[in-house]
Motif scaffolding. Structure first.
Motif, PDB file in Angstrom:
ATOM      1  N   ASN A 372       0.794  -1.235   0.000  1.00  0.00           N
ATOM      2  CA  ASN A 372       0.000   0.000   0.000  1.00  0.00           C
ATOM      3  C   ASN A 372       0.827   1.286   0.000  1.00  0.00           C
ATOM      4  O   ASN A 372       0.518   2.241   0.721  1.00  0.00           O
ATOM      5  N   ILE A 373       1.863   1.327  -0.823  1.00  0.00           N
ATOM      6  CA  ILE A 373       2.695   2.541  -0.889  1.00  0.00           C
ATOM      7  C   ILE A 373       1.922   3.625  -1.653  1.00  0.00           C
ATOM      8  O   ILE A 373       1.416   3.369  -2.746  1.00  0.00           O
ATOM      9  N   PRO A 374       1.813   4.805  -1.088  1.00  0.00           N
ATOM     10  CA  PRO A 374       1.093   5.887  -1.793  1.00  0.00           C
ATOM     11  C   PRO A 374       1.954   6.474  -2.907  1.00  0.00           C
ATOM     12  O   PRO A 374       2.392   7.630  -2.840  1.00  0.00           O
ATOM     13  N   ILE A 375       2.207   5.670  -3.932  1.00  0.00           N
ATOM     14  CA  ILE A 375       3.176   6.051  -4.964  1.00  0.00           C
ATOM     15  C   ILE A 375       2.857   7.409  -5.610  1.00  0.00           C
ATOM     16  O   ILE A 375       3.749   8.231  -5.771  1.00  0.00           O
ATOM     17  N   PRO A 376       1.584   7.695  -5.961  1.00  0.00           N
ATOM     18  CA  PRO A 376       1.335   9.008  -6.590  1.00  0.00           C
ATOM     19  C   PRO A 376       1.750  10.178  -5.696  1.00  0.00           C
ATOM     20  O   PRO A 376       2.307  11.161  -6.192  1.00  0.00           O
ATOM     21  N   ASP A 377       1.513  10.062  -4.399  1.00  0.00           N
ATOM     22  CA  ASP A 377       1.917  11.143  -3.492  1.00  0.00           C
ATOM     23  C   ASP A 377       3.439  11.326  -3.524  1.00  0.00           C
ATOM     24  O   ASP A 377       3.951  12.453  -3.493  1.00  0.00           O
ATOM     25  N   LEU A 378       4.146  10.208  -3.582  1.00  0.00           N
ATOM     26  CA  LEU A 378       5.613  10.280  -3.574  1.00  0.00           C
ATOM     27  C   LEU A 378       6.126  10.861  -4.895  1.00  0.00           C
ATOM     28  O   LEU A 378       7.076  11.651  -4.907  1.00  0.00           O
ATOM     29  N   LEU A 379       5.476  10.486  -5.997  1.00  0.00           N
ATOM     30  CA  LEU A 379       5.847  11.074  -7.291  1.00  0.00           C
ATOM     31  C   LEU A 379       5.674  12.586  -7.244  1.00  0.00           C
ATOM     32  O   LEU A 379       6.515  13.350  -7.737  1.00  0.00           O
ATOM     33  N   LEU A 380       4.587  13.017  -6.637  1.00  0.00           N
ATOM     34  CA  LEU A 380       4.317  14.457  -6.548  1.00  0.00           C
ATOM     35  C   LEU A 380       5.359  15.159  -5.690  1.00  0.00           C
ATOM     36  O   LEU A 380       5.826  16.254  -6.032  1.00  0.00           O
ATOM     37  N   ARG A 381       5.735  14.530  -4.573  1.00  0.00           N
ATOM     38  CA  ARG A 381       6.753  15.148  -3.712  1.00  0.00           C
ATOM     39  C   ARG A 381       8.073  15.311  -4.466  1.00  0.00           C
ATOM     40  O   ARG A 381       8.777  16.306  -4.299  1.00  0.00           O
ATOM     41  N   LEU A 382       8.381  14.309  -5.299  1.00  0.00           N
ATOM     42  CA  LEU A 382       9.639  14.398  -6.047  1.00  0.00           C
ATOM     43  C   LEU A 382       9.542  15.434  -7.159  1.00  0.00           C
ATOM     44  O   LEU A 382      10.536  16.057  -7.532  1.00  0.00           O
ATOM     45  N   ARG A 383       8.352  15.648  -7.695  1.00  0.00           N
ATOM     46  CA  ARG A 383       8.185  16.722  -8.681  1.00  0.00           C
ATOM     47  C   ARG A 383       8.426  18.081  -8.017  1.00  0.00           C
ATOM     48  O   ARG A 383       9.041  18.970  -8.599  1.00  0.00           O
ATOM     49  N   ASP A 384       7.922  18.195  -6.805  1.00  0.00           N
ATOM     50  CA  ASP A 384       8.154  19.430  -6.044  1.00  0.00           C
ATOM     51  C   ASP A 384       9.657  19.623  -5.829  1.00  0.00           C
ATOM     52  O   ASP A 384      10.197  20.714  -6.028  1.00  0.00           O
ATOM     53  N   ARG A 385      10.332  18.518  -5.460  1.00  0.00           N
ATOM     54  CA  ARG A 385      11.776  18.615  -5.228  1.00  0.00           C
ATOM     55  C   ARG A 385      12.500  19.019  -6.513  1.00  0.00           C
ATOM     56  O   ARG A 385      13.386  19.882  -6.498  1.00  0.00           O
ATOM     57  N   ALA A 386      12.123  18.400  -7.636  1.00  0.00           N
ATOM     58  CA  ALA A 386      12.780  18.718  -8.911  1.00  0.00           C
ATOM     59  C   ALA A 386      12.586  20.186  -9.260  1.00  0.00           C
ATOM     60  O   ALA A 386      13.504  20.867  -9.713  1.00  0.00           O
ATOM     61  N   HIS A 387      11.382  20.681  -9.020  1.00  0.00           N
ATOM     62  CA  HIS A 387      11.109  22.089  -9.312  1.00  0.00           C
ATOM     63  C   HIS A 387      11.908  22.992  -8.390  1.00  0.00           C
ATOM     64  O   HIS A 387      12.480  24.001  -8.821  1.00  0.00           O
TER      65      HIS A 387
END
Lengths: 474, 253
Positions: A372-387
């Motif tokens: 049950n890893i909340p993968i979409p949330d983690l993808l979003l956090r990494l997008r924030d980091r990249a930005h």
């Protein structure tokens, strides 16, 4: 038109490869779902429970790791700690060197791919041979695995038969049974001549020090039975608290990964051969590998360390199905890889900061994940980091001006009205890349900015007057 | 997983968030939402200053820009009345996405409160107001596309329940319903090749189900699928489920 690298890779992917990846992934997902829902009334509850257990481990690694080390030592296992890929390779090499070993047989381990062990040992005169059929084929072809548990999902049987023929493993024959038989005959002799066997670990139980290795070919068993020395490469996140947790995790792993009730071979290894036992390696080493995992632990994405490497998120992912695993340029592809691979790079994160973009954020990965890893949330956090780290992102429209517009109601209304002029220009002349990309495969509906507001005003003024138009869109 | 703890609905006053797509392209969907809510006895307010939920910037990774828009929404929808949105995606942005990007912000509490009173339209009708069936008549074979951002919420089941209860409606299932249509907001322009490939697969399933109408609770999906079908020269008739509910009411008259 500038687009993302994974989109370009998908566009370049050959039809044959795409079909192999797509079909393999789709069938894998469908079987997995059927099996889970046929056997359990509420598989989601199991996923949530498993997720809670693994999250507990991740949150308490600092106590579990010393505890498991103590257990292992008590069981007669030699424990090594490797903070980097290089250190892990060195540790394996040192063990082999001390025994004068030059031939290693390997069961499937993603960590060995991650630390690039084969090349490291080859340069030092040590042959390491993959014994998992898929990995054997990958090695023979100087290729890379494209899936966590189905390394050759991108190849079809014709390609494999040709590969075998080129490598002197018999005349062209693409019958899967013949292919398997030939690999088997070749590998049998290799097991007998090997000095040491290397495996990964699917789980490492803290309370007992039990190492669990799951395969469907029994090759890991041959690696252990025929050699005197067993080396296990274990990611530090592989821990489960109790033996009884295995009941839950082995059930979920087999069903999620290969749509089996249970994998064919489940080995529970408690240590080297004890006096009085008839066989088994006389020496056992566990190399705990960090290689960026503590950085992941310190990040806002530590949930990804729950992953048990089943590949279910790859199989269901519509982006992975189109792009294939190699598009991710990483040992770990697909949704889990899109989170894990850039994080494992540490400060070199920007090199793979495009991976978290390769998702429509549809959430199917989270829905199938056995932990049950909340993968979409983690993808979003990494997008924030990249930005935040100002990594360029081709094809993503800039949002600064838009956000100012969307927080100024007066300007917003002007834009709603002004947008209609778009309809009077030939679209090819409108210098907006996003619009071009949209129109590469889709018509854009007619601009009707502000029409709803006008309708509502009229309706409020004269109740009953605002009958809306028959509602067919577009 | 997505649904935050929701404030129970007590009165019949609601605030409509029309969404930027309806504001710019699909005005009739927002109008249908108004008529449907008014049919249920709701007093529908439309805060004039509204713009967007902030999701485009959120998904693009520009969280400061997204937070600017969400803060604007907090100000615009300041009333404690429920906020009803004819989009599962925009609703999820407010009750889930916004919480992620405000995790470390001082005004997280206000954003959380906004999320607690935000409802996707179908979810609001069924799980907020407790309505279980829909009157009127609509003679059509309907395929419901369960949009991705309603996963883990009550929205898709709510839409299916209401649609299935309408006299004349026959619901058909779409194959591989768990698969995304390929829209994904900015994904559709940053990954145009993969997005289109996903859209073609979805359209294949739609055509195989042979519905009279493709229905969804999200105009993003329908704009993408409808736009692709039109480009292929084989248009697919699509409606937002609010439009179906309204047509059913008219069918009763």
């Amino acid at each position: 038109m500038r687009t993302q690298r994974i989109d370009q890779a998908a566009a370049r992917l050959g039809a044959e490869t795409r079909a192999a990846v797509y079909d393999g992934a789709k069938i894998g997902h469908e079987k997995r779902t059927k099996l889970l829902f046929d056997h359990y009334a509420d598989p989601n509850r199991l996923r949530e429970l498993a997720g809670e257990i693994k999250q507990h481990v991740v949150e308490n690694l600092d106590t579990y790791l010393p505890a498991v080390e103590a257990r292992l030592v008590a069981n007669g296992v030699k424990v090594h700690w490797a903070s980097t890929a290089e250190a892990a390779c060195e540790a394996v090499h040192a063990i082999l060197r001390a025994r004068g070993a030059t031939k290693l047989v390997k069961a499937k381990t993603m960590v060995s791919e991650e630390i690039e062990l084969e090349g490291y040992l080859r340069e030092r005169g040590i042959e390491s041979l993959e014994t998992d059929l898929g990995e054997f084929i990958v090695q023979l072809d100087h290729d890379r695995p494209s899936h966590i548990i189905k390394p050759i999902i991108h190849k079809n049987r014709r390609q494999i038969a040709e590969l075998f023929e080129r490598n002197g493993l018999g005349a062209y024959n693409d019958e899967p049974q013949v292919i398997t038989q030939r690999a088997r005959q070749f590998l049998r002799h290799k097991y007998l001549g090997a000095d040491a066997g290397l495996t990964g670990a699917n789980f490492m139980v803290a309370e007992s020090g039990r190492l669990v290795v799951v395969t469907n070919e029994g090759n890991s068993r041959f690696c252990l039975a025929a050699t005197r020395c067993h080396i296990a490469l274990v990611g530090i996140e592989k821990i489960l608290p109790r033996d009884r947790d295995l009941a839950l995790f082995l059930n979920l792993l087999a069903r999620s990964g290969t749509a089996q009730q249970l994998s064919v071979y489940n080995e529970f290894i408690l240590g080297p051969r004890a006096p009085g036992q008839p066989d088994g390696p006389e020496e056992m080493h566990v190399v705990f590998v960090d290689n960026g995992r503590t950085n992941v632990l310190a990040s806002s994405c530590r949930e990804i360390l729950r992953c048990i490497r089943c590949g279910a998120c790859l199989n269901v992912c519509p982006v992975y199905r189109q792009a294939g695993g190699h598009a991710y340029r990483s040992v770990y592809p697909g949704p889990v890889g899109a989170v894990l691979s850039p994080l494992l790079l540490g400060r070199r994160f920007p090199e793979k900061a495009d991976l978290p973009k390769a998702s429509s954020l549809c959430g199917a990965c989270n829905e199938v994940c056995p932990v049950n890893i909340p993968i979409p949330d983690l993808l979003l956090r990494l997008r924030d980091r990249a930005h935040t780290e100002r990594v360029p992102s081709p094809g993503t429209p800039p949002m600064g001006a838009w956000s100012i517009l969307a927080s100024q109601p007066a300007a917003w209304k002007v834009a709603l009205f002004g947008g209609r002029f778009l309809d009077h220009f030939p679209r090819s002349l409108v210098p907006v890349p996003a619009l071009r990309a949209w129109e590469s495969s889709r018509d854009l509906p007619k601009w009707r900015g502000g029409e709803f507001r006008r309708w509502l005003k009229l309706r409020r003024k004269r109740p009953g007057a605002g009958q809306s138009s028959p509602g067919i869109t577009p | 997983m997505l649904t935050s703890h929701r404030t129970p609905v007590t009165g019949r006053r609601v605030q409509l968030m029309a969404t930027c797509l309806c504001d710019a392209f699909h005005d009739d969907v927002a109008a249908a939402a108004v008529e449907v809510l008014e049919h249920l006895g709701c007093e529908v307010a439309f805060p004039e200053g509204q713009t967007c939920c902030g999701q485009p910037a959120f998904n693009a990774g520009d969280w400061p820009a997204s937070r600017r828009v969400v803060r604007h929404a907090v100000r615009t929808f300041a009333s404690p009345d429920p906020i009803v949105v004819p989009s599962g995606s925009c609703a999820a942005m407010l009750f889930h996405g916004a919480l992620l990007e405000f995790e470390k912000e001082a005004d997280l509490g206000e954003v959380d409160a906004l999320g607690r009173r935000t409802w996707e339209l179908g979810d609001f009708i069924v799980n907020g107001l407790g309505v279980r069936s829909w009157p009127g008549r609509f003679d059509a074979v309907v395929a419901l596309h369960r949009s991705c951002h309603t996963r883990g919420t009550g929205s898709s089941d709510a839409a299916a329940l209401l649609l299935g209860s309408i006299a004349g409606v026959r619901l058909v299932e779409l194959g591989e319903g768990e698969q995304c249509c390929g829209f994904g907001g900015t994904f559709s322009v940053a990954f145009p090749h993969i997005s289109a490939a996903m859209g073609r697969l979805k359209l294949d399933h739609v055509r195989a189900a042979r519905p009279d109408v493709l229905v969804s609770g999200d105009m993003g999906c329908l704009m993408h699928l409808g736009g692709m079908a039109a480009r292929q020269g084989a248009p697919v008739r699509s409606m937002h489920f609010a439009q179906v509910l309204r047509e059913a009411l008219r069918g009763a008259a």
